[in-house]
Design a protein around this motif. Structure first.
Motif, PDB file in Angstrom:
ATOM      1  N   VAL A  45       3.414  -1.111   4.035  1.00  0.00           N
ATOM      2  CA  VAL A  45       2.614   0.114   3.909  1.00  0.00           C
ATOM      3  C   VAL A  45       3.554   1.313   3.961  1.00  0.00           C
ATOM      4  CG1 VAL A  45       0.647   1.424   4.757  1.00  0.00           C
ATOM      5  CG2 VAL A  45       0.733  -1.063   5.128  1.00  0.00           C
ATOM      6  N   VAL A  46       3.548   2.091   2.883  1.00  0.00           N
ATOM      7  CA  VAL A  46       4.404   3.276   2.778  1.00  0.00           C
ATOM      8  C   VAL A  46       3.470   4.484   2.715  1.00  0.00           C
ATOM      9  CG1 VAL A  46       6.266   4.384   1.485  1.00  0.00           C
ATOM     10  CG2 VAL A  46       6.057   1.883   1.470  1.00  0.00           C
ATOM     11  N   PRO A  47       3.275   5.187   3.831  1.00  0.00           N
ATOM     12  CA  PRO A  47       2.224   6.213   3.850  1.00  0.00           C
ATOM     13  C   PRO A  47       2.543   7.495   3.105  1.00  0.00           C
ATOM     14  CG  PRO A  47       3.334   6.101   5.967  1.00  0.00           C
ATOM     15  CD  PRO A  47       3.868   4.962   5.153  1.00  0.00           C
ATOM     16  N   CYS A  48       3.842   7.843   2.978  1.00  0.00           N
ATOM     17  CA  CYS A  48       4.163   9.119   2.319  1.00  0.00           C
ATOM     18  C   CYS A  48       5.450   8.970   1.525  1.00  0.00           C
ATOM     19  CB  CYS A  48       4.282  10.247   3.342  1.00  0.00           C
ATOM     20  SG  CYS A  48       4.406  11.888   2.577  1.00  0.00           S
TER      21      CYS A  48
ATOM     22  N   ILE B 125       4.915  -9.414  -4.668  1.00  0.00           N
ATOM     23  CA  ILE B 125       3.743  -8.631  -4.264  1.00  0.00           C
ATOM     24  C   ILE B 125       2.510  -9.192  -4.961  1.00  0.00           C
ATOM     25  CG2 ILE B 125       2.715  -6.335  -4.177  1.00  0.00           C
ATOM     26  CD1 ILE B 125       5.277  -6.614  -2.506  1.00  0.00           C
ATOM     27  N   ALA B 126       1.496  -9.512  -4.175  1.00  0.00           N
ATOM     28  CA  ALA B 126       0.253 -10.056  -4.730  1.00  0.00           C
ATOM     29  C   ALA B 126      -0.740  -8.955  -5.083  1.00  0.00           C
ATOM     30  CB  ALA B 126      -0.388 -11.024  -3.737  1.00  0.00           C
ATOM     31  N   MET B 127      -0.763  -7.901  -4.262  1.00  0.00           N
ATOM     32  CA  MET B 127      -1.709  -6.806  -4.483  1.00  0.00           C
ATOM     33  C   MET B 127      -1.028  -5.489  -4.151  1.00  0.00           C
ATOM     34  SD  MET B 127      -5.542  -6.237  -2.859  1.00  0.00           S
ATOM     35  CE  MET B 127      -5.094  -5.484  -1.305  1.00  0.00           C
ATOM     36  N   HIS B 128      -1.249  -4.505  -4.996  1.00  0.00           N
ATOM     37  CA  HIS B 128      -0.711  -3.164  -4.760  1.00  0.00           C
ATOM     38  C   HIS B 128      -1.830  -2.160  -4.933  1.00  0.00           C
ATOM     39  CE1 HIS B 128       2.277   0.253  -6.052  1.00  0.00           C
ATOM     40  NE2 HIS B 128       1.666   0.510  -4.907  1.00  0.00           N
ATOM     41  N   ILE B 129      -2.099  -1.418  -3.870  1.00  0.00           N
ATOM     42  CA  ILE B 129      -3.073  -0.333  -3.924  1.00  0.00           C
ATOM     43  C   ILE B 129      -2.321   0.973  -3.707  1.00  0.00           C
ATOM     44  CG2 ILE B 129      -5.118   0.688  -2.869  1.00  0.00           C
ATOM     45  CD1 ILE B 129      -6.134  -2.039  -2.209  1.00  0.00           C
TER      46      ILE B 129
ATOM     47  N   VAL C 112      -2.169   9.960   1.954  1.00  0.00           N
ATOM     48  CA  VAL C 112      -1.252   9.891   3.093  1.00  0.00           C
ATOM     49  C   VAL C 112      -2.018   9.627   4.386  1.00  0.00           C
ATOM     50  CG1 VAL C 112       0.442  11.193   4.439  1.00  0.00           C
ATOM     51  CG2 VAL C 112       0.361  11.452   1.940  1.00  0.00           C
ATOM     52  N   GLN C 113      -3.018  10.447   4.626  1.00  0.00           N
ATOM     53  CA  GLN C 113      -3.734  10.331   5.905  1.00  0.00           C
ATOM     54  C   GLN C 113      -4.591   9.068   5.963  1.00  0.00           C
ATOM     55  OE1 GLN C 113      -3.034  12.220   8.465  1.00  0.00           O
ATOM     56  NE2 GLN C 113      -1.597  13.414   7.211  1.00  0.00           N
ATOM     57  N   GLY C 114      -5.121   8.640   4.828  1.00  0.00           N
ATOM     58  CA  GLY C 114      -5.864   7.385   4.807  1.00  0.00           C
ATOM     59  C   GLY C 114      -4.966   6.206   5.130  1.00  0.00           C
ATOM     60  N   ALA C 115      -3.753   6.206   4.570  1.00  0.00           N
ATOM     61  CA  ALA C 115      -2.801   5.131   4.866  1.00  0.00           C
ATOM     62  C   ALA C 115      -2.436   5.127   6.343  1.00  0.00           C
ATOM     63  CB  ALA C 115      -1.553   5.289   4.004  1.00  0.00           C
ATOM     64  N   LEU C 116      -2.215   6.312   6.917  1.00  0.00           N
ATOM     65  CA  LEU C 116      -1.880   6.391   8.342  1.00  0.00           C
ATOM     66  C   LEU C 116      -3.033   5.912   9.213  1.00  0.00           C
ATOM     67  CD1 LEU C 116      -0.029   9.812   8.290  1.00  0.00           C
ATOM     68  CD2 LEU C 116       0.998   7.619   8.931  1.00  0.00           C
ATOM     69  N   GLN C 117      -4.247   6.275   8.848  1.00  0.00           N
ATOM     70  CA  GLN C 117      -5.401   5.807   9.638  1.00  0.00           C
ATOM     71  C   GLN C 117      -5.560   4.299   9.522  1.00  0.00           C
ATOM     72  OE1 GLN C 117      -9.050   8.000   9.074  1.00  0.00           O
ATOM     73  NE2 GLN C 117      -8.081   9.973   9.461  1.00  0.00           N
TER      74      GLN C 117
ATOM     75  N   ILE D  46       0.867  -1.184   0.000  1.00  0.00           N
ATOM     76  CA  ILE D  46       0.000   0.000   0.000  1.00  0.00           C
ATOM     77  C   ILE D  46       0.896   1.224   0.000  1.00  0.00           C
ATOM     78  CG2 ILE D  46      -1.767   1.298   1.247  1.00  0.00           C
ATOM     79  CD1 ILE D  46      -2.553  -1.455   2.537  1.00  0.00           C
ATOM     80  N   THR D  47       0.702   2.109  -0.964  1.00  0.00           N
ATOM     81  CA  THR D  47       1.506   3.328  -1.069  1.00  0.00           C
ATOM     82  C   THR D  47       0.605   4.555  -1.052  1.00  0.00           C
ATOM     83  OG1 THR D  47       1.537   2.955  -3.478  1.00  0.00           O
ATOM     84  CG2 THR D  47       3.502   2.347  -2.247  1.00  0.00           C
ATOM     85  N   GLY D  48       1.039   5.574  -0.353  1.00  0.00           N
ATOM     86  CA  GLY D  48       0.330   6.850  -0.329  1.00  0.00           C
ATOM     87  C   GLY D  48       1.303   7.992  -0.538  1.00  0.00           C
ATOM     88  N   GLY D  49       0.792   9.118  -0.968  1.00  0.00           N
ATOM     89  CA  GLY D  49       1.632  10.303  -1.076  1.00  0.00           C
ATOM     90  C   GLY D  49       2.704  10.247  -2.133  1.00  0.00           C
ATOM     91  N   VAL D  50       2.520   9.416  -3.169  1.00  0.00           N
ATOM     92  CA  VAL D  50       3.446   9.491  -4.308  1.00  0.00           C
ATOM     93  C   VAL D  50       3.373  10.897  -4.893  1.00  0.00           C
ATOM     94  CG1 VAL D  50       3.987   8.569  -6.588  1.00  0.00           C
ATOM     95  CG2 VAL D  50       3.274   7.017  -4.767  1.00  0.00           C
ATOM     96  N   HIS D  51       2.167  11.414  -4.996  1.00  0.00           N
ATOM     97  CA  HIS D  51       1.954  12.843  -5.222  1.00  0.00           C
ATOM     98  C   HIS D  51       1.665  13.461  -3.854  1.00  0.00           C
ATOM     99  CE1 HIS D  51       0.649  11.990  -9.612  1.00  0.00           C
ATOM    100  NE2 HIS D  51       1.915  12.373  -9.573  1.00  0.00           N
ATOM    101  N   GLY D  52       2.593  14.255  -3.371  1.00  0.00           N
ATOM    102  CA  GLY D  52       2.487  14.729  -1.999  1.00  0.00           C
ATOM    103  C   GLY D  52       1.264  15.570  -1.702  1.00  0.00           C
TER     104      GLY D  52
END
Length: 304
Positions: A114-117, A163-167, A92-97, A80-86
């Motif tokens: 899980v990489v939140p940002c 990796i089986a699934m990437h969101i 970002v906040q969804g990943a942290l939650q 799970i990756t967030g904040g590729v576009h900052g």
């Protein structure tokens, strides 16, 4: 159409133009306070891993992932990756939650990374690009010039776990048309053509591996918390043909998108619309979490 204030029409930006653009960017929020402070000190079954730091300021921009302590080869691994576009805040906040909420409840069935940002400078300056005027989400390629992308790819490779699934958690905002697409055209010396910003949530699958039943399961989960973007009069979203309700496709590997960095069978990019009249910050975060959990529910059925 008004000319972008930096650069010369029809000519790609020079290094001086890029420096002028960078000089105009300002810190508008704090990565330390809004991201790092929300990472758990401890999470049973998981390690909080520093996998790198951005060279612009290694002290200010350390890079973290939350990783299962043991990557069990008998369990599928979920990225799970967030904040590729900052600037896309709910990613970002969804990943942290999710990390601080229901992540632990899924560890019996899955390994997690899980990489939140991914792009903390972009998070602080509310930017799509990094300070080199490079889009990290077009830079997941060998010898990448974007440190955000290069360091994440190296980290994932070092885990040696398929990796089986990437969101990949994203947003589409009104500033895509007012700022980021005009800046892109100016940087490249091309003509900007704005697209219709969809009012609602949608997904971008890999056109080479669409897995539409997976995409539809994610859409169904998100529909419980927010509305799904309707297609425009040409049955398109942001200029791409609709493959299923709320789903379009890009060739992720060819475009060097974050979603193309692995060979995962199930891949999707979420697109939350925070500028909808009915949207709230918390509602956008919930949509991101619903997408993750919808994907996990689908994957669990496939392995049962």
């Amino acid at each position: 159409m008004q000319q972008y204030p930096i650069g010369t029409p029809d000519k790609p930006w020079t290094e001086e133009d890029k420096a002028e653009w960078k000089a105009q960017q300002q810190i508008q929020r704090r990565y330390k306070d809004e991201v790092l402070a929300k990472l758990p000190d401890e999470l049973p079954g998981f390690s909080i891993v520093k996998y790198g730091a951005l060279p612009y300021d290694e002290t200010r921009y350390p890079l973290f992932a939350v990783v299962s302590e043991t990557l069990d080869e008998n369990k599928p691994t979920v990225l799970i990756t967030g904040g590729v576009h900052g600037y896309e805040t709910s990613g970002v906040q969804g990943a942290l939650q999710f990390i601080n909420g229901t992540l632990s409840s899924y560890q019996q069935d899955f390994n997690f990374v899980v990489v939140p940002c991914v792009s903390p400078w972009g998070y602080e300056t509310i930017n799509r690009w990094n300070p080199l005027a490079i889009d990290p989400n077009r830079s997941f390629q060998p010898n990448s010039l974007a440190p955000e992308s290069a360091q994440l790819m190296a980290f994932i490779a070092s885990l040696n776990a398929p990796i089986a699934m990437h969101i990949d958690l994203h947003e589409t905002t009104d500033t895509d048309n007012s700022e980021f697409r005009p800046a892109l055209a100016a940087r490249n010396g091309t003509v900007n053509e704005n697209w219709n910003i969809p009012d609602g949530f949608y997904l971008v699958t890999d056109s080479e591996n669409p897995q539409l039943s997976f995409q539809e399961a994610v859409i169904a989960a998100v529909r419980e918390v927010t509305h799904i973007a309707p297609a425009d009069e040409n049955n398109k979203l942001i200029g791409a043909a609709v493959l299923s309700e709320g789903v379009i496709g890009y060739n992720k590997k060819a475009l060097y998108l974050c979603g193309g960095m692995t060979d995962a069978k199930y891949v999707t990019t979420t697109e939350v619309y925070p500028d909808s009249p009915s949207a709230t910050a918390e509602g956008c975060n919930k949509a991101q979490i619903a997408a993750i959990e919808g994907g996990l529910a689908y994957l669990k059925k496939q392995i049962s």
